[in-house]
Scaffold this motif. Structure first.
Motif, PDB file in Angstrom:
ATOM      1  N   GLU A 159      -6.827 -12.508  20.647  1.00  0.00           N
ATOM      2  CA  GLU A 159      -6.749 -11.064  20.587  1.00  0.00           C
ATOM      3  C   GLU A 159      -6.774 -10.565  19.148  1.00  0.00           C
ATOM      4  O   GLU A 159      -6.357 -11.256  18.212  1.00  0.00           O
ATOM      5  CB  GLU A 159      -5.468 -10.562  21.271  1.00  0.00           C
ATOM      6  N   PHE A 160      -7.263  -9.364  19.009  1.00  0.00           N
ATOM      7  CA  PHE A 160      -7.341  -8.692  17.720  1.00  0.00           C
ATOM      8  C   PHE A 160      -5.944  -8.308  17.250  1.00  0.00           C
ATOM      9  O   PHE A 160      -5.137  -7.799  18.026  1.00  0.00           O
ATOM     10  CB  PHE A 160      -8.225  -7.448  17.875  1.00  0.00           C
ATOM     11  N   VAL A 161      -5.669  -8.546  15.980  1.00  0.00           N
ATOM     12  CA  VAL A 161      -4.403  -8.149  15.370  1.00  0.00           C
ATOM     13  C   VAL A 161      -4.621  -6.965  14.432  1.00  0.00           C
ATOM     14  O   VAL A 161      -3.937  -5.956  14.513  1.00  0.00           O
ATOM     15  CB  VAL A 161      -3.768  -9.320  14.602  1.00  0.00           C
ATOM     16  N   GLY A 162      -5.576  -7.095  13.535  1.00  0.00           N
ATOM     17  CA  GLY A 162      -5.843  -6.020  12.591  1.00  0.00           C
ATOM     18  C   GLY A 162      -7.063  -6.334  11.748  1.00  0.00           C
ATOM     19  O   GLY A 162      -7.550  -7.463  11.729  1.00  0.00           O
ATOM     20  N   SER A 163      -7.552  -5.325  11.068  1.00  0.00           N
ATOM     21  CA  SER A 163      -8.705  -5.511  10.201  1.00  0.00           C
ATOM     22  C   SER A 163      -8.601  -4.602   9.000  1.00  0.00           C
ATOM     23  O   SER A 163      -7.871  -3.593   9.013  1.00  0.00           O
ATOM     24  CB  SER A 163     -10.012  -5.249  10.953  1.00  0.00           C
ATOM     25  N   ILE A 164      -9.354  -4.951   7.970  1.00  0.00           N
ATOM     26  CA  ILE A 164      -9.356  -4.178   6.733  1.00  0.00           C
ATOM     27  C   ILE A 164     -10.777  -4.139   6.210  1.00  0.00           C
ATOM     28  O   ILE A 164     -11.488  -5.153   6.209  1.00  0.00           O
ATOM     29  CB  ILE A 164      -8.372  -4.788   5.708  1.00  0.00           C
ATOM     30  N   ALA A 218      -3.732  -3.554  16.097  1.00  0.00           N
ATOM     31  CA  ALA A 218      -3.449  -3.542  17.529  1.00  0.00           C
ATOM     32  C   ALA A 218      -2.145  -2.789  17.753  1.00  0.00           C
ATOM     33  O   ALA A 218      -1.248  -2.809  16.898  1.00  0.00           O
ATOM     34  CB  ALA A 218      -3.329  -4.971  18.050  1.00  0.00           C
ATOM     35  N   ASP A 219      -2.045  -2.128  18.874  1.00  0.00           N
ATOM     36  CA  ASP A 219      -0.831  -1.367  19.175  1.00  0.00           C
ATOM     37  C   ASP A 219       0.412  -2.246  19.150  1.00  0.00           C
ATOM     38  O   ASP A 219       1.488  -1.802  18.764  1.00  0.00           O
ATOM     39  CB  ASP A 219      -0.959  -0.702  20.545  1.00  0.00           C
ATOM     40  N   SER A 220       0.251  -3.501  19.530  1.00  0.00           N
ATOM     41  CA  SER A 220       1.398  -4.404  19.636  1.00  0.00           C
ATOM     42  C   SER A 220       2.016  -4.751  18.284  1.00  0.00           C
ATOM     43  O   SER A 220       3.162  -5.204  18.216  1.00  0.00           O
ATOM     44  CB  SER A 220       0.987  -5.685  20.356  1.00  0.00           C
ATOM     45  N   VAL A 221       1.271  -4.550  17.204  1.00  0.00           N
ATOM     46  CA  VAL A 221       1.784  -4.905  15.872  1.00  0.00           C
ATOM     47  C   VAL A 221       1.881  -3.705  14.948  1.00  0.00           C
ATOM     48  O   VAL A 221       2.405  -3.841  13.828  1.00  0.00           O
ATOM     49  CB  VAL A 221       0.908  -5.995  15.212  1.00  0.00           C
ATOM     50  N   LYS A 222       1.410  -2.567  15.393  1.00  0.00           N
ATOM     51  CA  LYS A 222       1.412  -1.368  14.546  1.00  0.00           C
ATOM     52  C   LYS A 222       2.830  -1.037  14.105  1.00  0.00           C
ATOM     53  O   LYS A 222       3.761  -1.021  14.908  1.00  0.00           O
ATOM     54  CB  LYS A 222       0.792  -0.210  15.322  1.00  0.00           C
TER      55      LYS A 222
END
Length: 119
Positions: A46-51, A61-65
């Motif tokens: 699953e995607f976590v984040g990007s820059i 991702a909403d789960s880590v925001k």
């Protein structure tokens, strides 16, 4: 040879912080968007984040925001994932990936680093 090498994973307790690093080589790092993904046992990646390549735009991702922060140092060819308030459900192998921005998406991947959060 393009290579992404993650580091910084480990075993931590609930509520702890951890910073992952991903060192890139063999590519013009400053022109690539970078992302972090994770895969827990028995689950899909699953995607976590990007820059973005410039470092000026991040997505999560909403789960880590609010708990995770991506940053990058183009002079060091490195992207970071700072993780705070870790939860057992954050346990996974974390991968970084590179996107040249040509429409092919994240096509270059690292080997991953294990993060385990104990309750």
């Amino acid at each position: 040879q393009v290579q992404l090498v993650e580091s910084g994973g480990g075993l931590v307790q609930t509520g702890d912080s951890l910073r992952l690093s991903c060192a890139a080589s063999g590519l013009t790092f400053r022109t690539y968007d970078m992302g972090w993904f994770r895969q827990a046992p028995g689950k899909e990646r699953e995607f976590v984040g990007s820059i973005r390549w410039s470092g000026g735009n991040t997505r999560y991702a909403d789960s880590v925001k609010g708990r995770f922060t991506l940053s990058r140092d183009n002079a060091k060819n490195t992207v970071y994932l700072q993780m705070h308030s870790l939860k057992p459900e954050d346990t996974a192998v974390y991968y970084c990936a590179a996107d040249r921005g040509t429409g092919s998406g994240f096509s270059t991947w690292g080997q991953g680093t294990q993060v385990t959060v104990s309750s």
